[in-house]
Design an enzyme around this catalytic site. Structure first.
Site, mmCIF file in Angstrom:
data_model
loop_
_atom_site.group_PDB
_atom_site.id
_atom_site.type_symbol
_atom_site.label_atom_id
_atom_site.label_comp_id
_atom_site.label_asym_id
_atom_site.label_seq_id
_atom_site.Cartn_x
_atom_site.Cartn_y
_atom_site.Cartn_z
ATOM 1 N N THR A 18 0.826 -1.202 0.000
ATOM 2 C CA THR A 18 0.000 0.000 0.000
ATOM 3 C C THR A 18 0.863 1.257 0.000
ATOM 4 O OG1 THR A 18 -0.116 0.031 2.428
ATOM 5 C CG2 THR A 18 -1.879 -1.126 1.250
ATOM 6 N N GLU A 66 -4.379 4.415 3.505
ATOM 7 C CA GLU A 66 -3.524 3.533 2.719
ATOM 8 C C GLU A 66 -4.234 3.109 1.442
ATOM 9 O OE1 GLU A 66 -0.892 0.893 5.604
ATOM 10 O OE2 GLU A 66 -3.004 0.817 6.176
#
Length: 310
Positions: A201, A251
């Site tokens: 991420t 994220e």
């Protein structure tokens, strides 16, 4: 686009739209449109920073469009000048006539004005759109007072958009804004937890005053710097309760893409709400759920054919 906070540095005479314009939603766009089309002077937006509510209430105000984002949107709309006027307690105590003389007449040499129907200014909101219309009539200056915009029978407002985002209703927020809500931030170093799970991420750092949607998982489109085409992705907003996270994070996992994004600015466009954030019994259950989230994101993003191929 010319940007200033000093009236002495303005380009003038001006055609000017006045307001806070947080969100630049459909209602704001109605106020801005006459000035976009005006030929009476430098096409100008007069807005205020910090948000007047911060000064008047003493409480910080989260913004749908922090200053940098607002300026970028106004540039896209074709405005030639934006004045980020400092809103102070002393300014709030001004008499309406001081505002008119110091700002509209001397500072801007305004030749065309546009405001919302509920626009108020000066001490205890004693100045109104009607005050400006009376001044304009006296000086042969058109002052357009724009009626409220409605969506499904209710007023379009920044507070209504915040309420929609707070419950994950991103499509409603997009309808009221006239565009999808987006988060713009720099990719910074995280704890690599997503990479360890097999779903790397990008950890985003946003302006601290940016209003965030409710915690949870979203399908998103992501624009990389300089890219015209968006990439599909999944975004998590929250504390990652499975790992007892203490820090609130944003994220983004890009579907079917790999690369180094550290230090780059991403624009993340919210498409749909997938689920609330919750704690899982273990890592295996979390990975299984993330896989399902990715498939749900593909469907919400219109990539159903790819889902069938998985």
């Amino acid at each position: 686009m010319h940007i200033t906070s000093d009236l002495a540095q303005t380009l003038r005479p001006t055609a000017v739209a006045i307001g806070n314009f947080d969100g630049l939603h459909l209602g704001h766009q109605k106020v801005l449109r006459p000035i976009q089309e005006s030929g009476q002077g430098v096409r100008t937006v007069l807005t205020f920073h910090p948000h007047p509510q911060e000064v008047l209430t003493g409480r910080s105000q989260l913004l749908l469009t922090p200053p940098t984002e607002k300026l970028a949107l106004l540039a896209q709309m074709g405005f030639e000048q934006v004045i980020l006027f400092p809103f102070t307690a002393a300014f709030a105590r001004q008499h309406p006539q001081e505002f008119i003389q110091d700002i509209l007449e001397q500072g801007l040499r305004a030749r065309h004005l546009s405001v919302g129907w509920d626009f108020c200014f000066a001490h205890r909101r004693s100045g109104s759109a009607q005050t400006l219309q009376a001044w304009g009539s006296e000086h042969c200056i058109p002052v357009e007072v724009i009626p409220e915009a409605q969506f499904h029978g209710e007023r379009v407002s920044s507070s209504r958009i915040r309420a929609a985002l707070a419950t994950g209703e991103v499509s409603t927020a997009a309808d009221l804004l006239g565009r999808p809500y987006r988060l713009i931030g720099e990719v910074v170093q995280g704890d690599q937890r997503g990479r360890q799970l097999g779903f790397p991420t990008a950890n985003l750092r946003l302006p601290p005053e940016k209003f965030l949607p409710r915690d949870g998982v979203y399908s998103v489109w992501v624009y990389l710097p300089g890219a015209d085409q968006a990439l599909p992705g999944v975004m998590n907003v929250g504390y990652r309760p499975t790992f007892a996270g203490l820090q609130h994070t944003i994220e983004v996992h890009l579907l079917d893409w790999a690369g180094d994004l550290y230090g780059q600015e991403l624009q993340v466009v919210l498409e749909g709400f997938i689920r609330t954030e919750r704690r899982f019994p273990g890592v295996a259950e979390l990975i299984e759920q993330i896989q399902q989230d990715c498939q749900t994101a593909r469907i919400q993003l219109g990539l159903a054919e790819q889902v069938r191929m998985l």
